[in-house]
Design a protein around this motif. Sequence first.
Motif, mmCIF file in Angstrom:
data_model
loop_
_atom_site.group_PDB
_atom_site.id
_atom_site.type_symbol
_atom_site.label_atom_id
_atom_site.label_comp_id
_atom_site.label_asym_id
_atom_site.label_seq_id
_atom_site.Cartn_x
_atom_site.Cartn_y
_atom_site.Cartn_z
ATOM 1 N N ALA A 87 3.195 49.739 50.618
ATOM 2 C CA ALA A 87 3.177 49.642 51.892
ATOM 3 C C ALA A 87 4.856 49.541 52.174
ATOM 4 N N PRO A 88 5.823 48.882 51.857
ATOM 5 C CA PRO A 88 7.165 48.843 52.204
ATOM 6 C C PRO A 88 7.778 50.191 51.636
ATOM 7 N N LEU A 89 7.382 50.981 50.795
ATOM 8 C CA LEU A 89 8.234 52.091 50.385
ATOM 9 C C LEU A 89 7.589 53.330 51.231
ATOM 10 N N SER A 90 6.304 53.046 51.689
ATOM 11 C CA SER A 90 5.965 54.329 52.599
ATOM 12 C C SER A 90 6.184 54.389 53.759
ATOM 13 N N GLN A 91 7.004 53.265 54.146
ATOM 14 C CA GLN A 91 7.892 53.171 55.415
ATOM 15 C C GLN A 91 8.817 54.417 55.673
ATOM 16 N N HIS A 92 9.227 54.713 54.529
ATOM 17 C CA HIS A 92 10.509 55.617 54.338
ATOM 18 C C HIS A 92 10.069 56.963 53.629
ATOM 19 N N PHE A 93 8.996 56.888 52.674
ATOM 20 C CA PHE A 93 8.643 58.110 51.993
ATOM 21 C C PHE A 93 6.985 58.418 51.942
ATOM 22 N N ARG A 94 6.711 59.556 51.413
ATOM 23 C CA ARG A 94 5.361 59.881 51.055
ATOM 24 C C ARG A 94 5.129 59.321 49.741
ATOM 25 N N VAL A 95 4.389 58.257 49.626
ATOM 26 C CA VAL A 95 4.456 57.326 48.288
ATOM 27 C C VAL A 95 3.110 57.953 47.826
ATOM 28 N N ILE A 96 3.051 58.335 46.376
ATOM 29 C CA ILE A 96 1.989 58.656 45.746
ATOM 30 C C ILE A 96 1.727 58.022 44.513
ATOM 31 N N CYS A 97 0.733 57.344 44.571
ATOM 32 C CA CYS A 97 0.335 56.510 43.117
ATOM 33 C C CYS A 97 -0.731 57.634 42.606
ATOM 34 N N ILE A 140 11.017 62.029 43.976
ATOM 35 C CA ILE A 140 11.469 60.653 43.329
ATOM 36 C C ILE A 140 10.300 60.074 42.528
ATOM 37 N N ILE A 141 10.730 59.821 41.291
ATOM 38 C CA ILE A 141 10.194 59.525 40.260
ATOM 39 C C ILE A 141 10.513 57.877 40.117
ATOM 40 N N VAL A 142 9.586 56.953 40.248
ATOM 41 C CA VAL A 142 9.490 55.539 39.774
ATOM 42 C C VAL A 142 8.688 55.109 38.597
ATOM 43 N N GLY A 143 9.024 54.997 37.368
ATOM 44 C CA GLY A 143 8.354 54.659 36.370
ATOM 45 C C GLY A 143 8.375 53.087 35.831
ATOM 46 N N GLN A 166 13.409 46.395 47.156
ATOM 47 C CA GLN A 166 14.913 46.359 47.895
ATOM 48 C C GLN A 166 16.152 47.366 47.041
ATOM 49 N N ALA A 167 15.944 47.034 45.642
ATOM 50 C CA ALA A 167 16.755 47.869 44.846
ATOM 51 C C ALA A 167 16.557 49.356 44.999
ATOM 52 N N ILE A 168 15.101 49.545 44.922
ATOM 53 C CA ILE A 168 14.865 50.955 44.991
ATOM 54 C C ILE A 168 15.437 51.806 46.322
ATOM 55 N N LEU A 169 15.163 50.958 47.478
ATOM 56 C CA LEU A 169 15.550 51.592 48.890
ATOM 57 C C LEU A 169 16.958 51.601 48.683
ATOM 58 N N PHE A 218 19.144 51.988 46.570
ATOM 59 C CA PHE A 218 19.861 52.970 45.578
ATOM 60 C C PHE A 218 19.506 54.426 46.278
ATOM 61 N N LEU A 219 18.194 54.655 46.961
ATOM 62 C CA LEU A 219 18.163 55.747 47.512
ATOM 63 C C LEU A 219 18.857 55.934 48.516
ATOM 64 N N LYS A 220 19.239 54.965 49.441
ATOM 65 C CA LYS A 220 20.185 55.152 50.513
ATOM 66 C C LYS A 220 21.648 55.419 50.067
ATOM 67 N N ASP A 221 22.042 54.772 48.936
ATOM 68 C CA ASP A 221 23.297 55.196 48.595
ATOM 69 C C ASP A 221 23.441 56.397 47.819
ATOM 70 N N THR A 222 22.390 56.854 47.370
ATOM 71 C CA THR A 222 22.659 58.480 46.937
ATOM 72 C C THR A 222 22.166 59.452 47.664
ATOM 73 N N ASP A 223 22.092 59.138 49.077
ATOM 74 C CA ASP A 223 22.045 60.021 50.283
ATOM 75 C C ASP A 223 20.491 60.387 50.108
ATOM 76 N N CYS A 224 19.380 59.796 49.703
ATOM 77 C CA CYS A 224 17.968 60.248 49.656
ATOM 78 C C CYS A 224 16.955 59.448 50.852
ATOM 79 N N LEU A 225 17.865 58.765 51.495
ATOM 80 C CA LEU A 225 17.160 57.987 52.292
ATOM 81 C C LEU A 225 17.808 57.853 53.791
#
Length: 311
Positions: A57-67, A106-109, A299-302, A304-311
Amino acid sequence: MKDWWQATFPKGRQSLVISDVHGYPVQIAYGEKGAGKPLFLLHGMGSWSYNWRYSVAPLSQHFRVICFDAKGFGFSDKPWLRREQNGHQVIELARIIQALCDEPAIIVGESIGALISLALAQENPELIERLVVINAPIFTKRLPHWAMEILAQTPLEVIQTIDDLRLAYWFAPLVREIMAIERRKVLFDPSILTPEDVYWITYPFIELPGTLVKVAEELQIAAREIKHCQANKPNMLSQIQQNLDRIDCPTLILWGDRDSWFPASHGERLHQSLPNSQFQILDNCCHDASTGAAKVVNQAILKFLKDTDCL
């Protein structure tokens, strides 16, 4: 109890058919929520998409989250007539990404999902835009849990018989209790594991035949890899370790400070080996970070993605 897939994803549980490493069609269960850049969440050994229940839910506010559930895990197909070969997860992950996306993802493992992600970043860098790895077994010298050791040493024919007899189903209360006890050991605050969590975590083992034997098979592959790595025989684990400097996409490494399976020193070592990485310790966090430190992880993922211009 309400179906988790239906409660979590707008379209519930969907299915995707890919060719596995043997060339056979295999059905992969997945769910997606949100819009924008694709962000995949990869589960660990013996887990399935439910482990990311606090992140969708929190990540899908910014991305197309796929599990998705990897082949052999969760609600995905569990072919047992053909034995797996080492590295099949990396090939199949690439095919899943290619089938669902027309752009780098974006891959989160987490755990073994993180190790597979590192291998994919080496072999198919064009598929990954950003990488987040959590508590990866990159430098491990043993299987981290006694139950894993037992499954890794038991002939698959024996485990197949146990699976065929549906013993986990007939002894479901005992299976749930044992797995709940062990899962609480990888949480800094064991009380956060609810009865509903236990039900869904154990569901594939109790209700979906083939789960136990496929998990055991993957553990036997992992044990063989570790043994060959220690003996300086050809193995994929050493290959991943030796080619870490080939990964040039921005990478965030997250590690629980209380991870008793893979110590935080492994995270620091990984950080030193990746030229374009950031490293963050998760305070009061054991191995199961996606559950035990979900808020901080998200929070750390978001960030990081903001700091690396991916958000």
